[in-house]
Write an enzyme that holds these catalytic residues in place. Structure first.
Site, short mmCIF file in Angstrom:
data_model
loop_
_atom_site.label_atom_id
_atom_site.label_comp_id
_atom_site.label_asym_id
_atom_site.label_seq_id
_atom_site.Cartn_x
_atom_site.Cartn_y
_atom_site.Cartn_z
N ASN A 181 0.84 -1.24 0.01
CA ASN A 181 0.10 0.12 0.08
C ASN A 181 0.95 1.10 -0.04
OD1 ASN A 181 0.62 0.55 2.59
ND2 ASN A 181 -0.91 -0.42 3.68
N LYS A 183 1.84 3.66 2.25
CA LYS A 183 2.51 3.82 3.29
C LYS A 183 3.46 2.84 3.35
CE LYS A 183 2.10 3.98 8.53
NZ LYS A 183 1.09 3.38 9.39
N GLU A 184 3.35 1.67 2.99
CA GLU A 184 4.45 0.58 2.93
C GLU A 184 5.61 0.95 1.98
OE1 GLU A 184 1.60 -3.19 4.41
OE2 GLU A 184 1.89 -2.82 2.14
N ASP A 251 -6.03 -8.24 1.04
CA ASP A 251 -6.10 -9.67 0.42
C ASP A 251 -6.87 -9.94 -0.66
OD1 ASP A 251 -4.59 -10.51 2.87
OD2 ASP A 251 -6.74 -10.53 4.15
#
Ligand SMILES: Nc1ncnc2c1ncn2[C@@H]1O[C@H](COP(=O)(O)OP(=O)(O)OP(=O)(O)O)[C@@H](O)[C@H]1O
Ligand SMILES: [Mg+2]
Length: 301
Positions: A181, A183-184, A251
């Protein structure tokens, strides 16, 4: 990973400590983590085999039985002694979550378990179209296992997708695509993302430094951005949804992207499928799977 829910009502404070006493009325469990991705795939008629590690405990048995129930091949689910099955229990009092109890270890799985997984996944590889690595950082997706999967999948010309965890993405080297995502992606790239320019810079940095072919950065209500070497970043918007519960959206993205690609669809089509399915799932409570009918209706709209 097992997701447990304990519902009840509170009528009094405990005489033992200043805490509420929950009178349990209902208990339920569902598949979490990689199990949720498998559930999403099975719900749409894909044939799925799961590789992973559970404990030698009743929860591990429950998990396995639930997968079998969904028609999932569990021949590569290994039970490790001295390791608990990852279990997240939510305690809900009158519609409000009051406590979550985690039982898990994030220690790396044993060398023996890694060897078994390397062997079993190798055996399964020829029968599949796509390998999906749903890494929740619980110690299963070891560098050794990922390297073996990447190499064998490349030889067999299979697509490999990972939903990554942690800061060091070098362990995903050799895979086809990763799906962090926003932020990751920022943390792993070491690039602050404040606007679209920042996002594009972070994406390009990841493609330059991590040896993967493609990158899909998910951006919550702003949809997703697809990065490929030698091409401009490609944005996919969402229709803003009434959000009830974003858990499980990641997921769903990984599962539906895998499904589309397994069916031989081009990347943009598989990404649109994943985006649409994730938009449906955020409107549901808990980590619910998307049904064929819901998906067809949303795609028609
Ligand atoms: N508010 C929203 N409206 C529409 N779609 C959404 C919304 N939030 C999330 N989505 C869909 O879900 C996808 C994944 O969301 P997000 O980027 O939050 O993933 P994530 O943080 O990895 O989720 P998870 O918590 O499950 O790991 C988005 O790309 C989008 O398709
Ligand atoms: Mg995620």
């Amino acid at each position: 990973m097992l997701d447990e829910y304990v519902w009840g009502s509170v009528e009094r404070i405990s005489p033992e400590a200043p805490v509420p006493v929950l009178s349990v009325t209902r208990e339920e469990f569902t598949l979490g983590g990689a199990g949720n991705a498998a559930k999403n795939l099975a719900a749409l008629g894909a044939s799925v085999a799961v590789a992973g590690v559970v404990g030698k405990d009743p929860q591990g048995e429950k998990l396995r039985a639930e997968l079998v129930n969904l028609g999932v091949d569990v021949s590569a689910v290994v039970a490790e002694v001295m390791r608990p099955t990852t279990r997240k229990t939510r305690v809900i009092a009158e519609h409000q979550q009051v406590l979550r109890i985690d039982r898990e270890t994030t220690d790396e799985i044993s060398a023996a378990s890694t060897d078994v997984l390397v062997q079993r996944t190798k055996e399964l590889l020829n029968a599949v179209d796509v390998v999906l690595i749903s890494d929740y950082g619980k110690g299963v997706a070891t560098r050794q296992l990922l390297a073996s999967l990447a190499e064998k999948a490349r030889q067999a010309r299979k697509i490999t997708i990972a939903d990554p965890k942690g800061l060091d993405y070098s362990k995903y080297a050799g895979l086809t695509l990763i799906t962090p995502n926003r932020k990751e992606a920022a943390l792993a790239a070491g690039v602050e993302i404040r606007d679209e320019d920042g996002l594009f810079a972070a994406g390009r940095r990841l493609l330059d430094t991590v040896n993967v072919e493609k990158l899909l950065v998910t951006c919550g209500k702003d949809g997703m951005v697809f990065f490929e070497r030698g091409a401009a970043p490609f944005k996919f918007g969402t229709r803003a949804q009434q959000v009830y519960d974003v858990s499980g959206a990641g997921d769903t993205v990984a599962a539906m992207l895998s499904l589309g690609l397994a069916a031989g669809w081009p990347y943009p089509d598989a990404i649109r499928l994943a985006n649409t399915a994730a938009g449906i799932v955020v409107g549901k409570v808990g980590t619910a799977a998307v049904s064929r009918a819901e998906l067809l209706e949303a795609l028609r709209r």
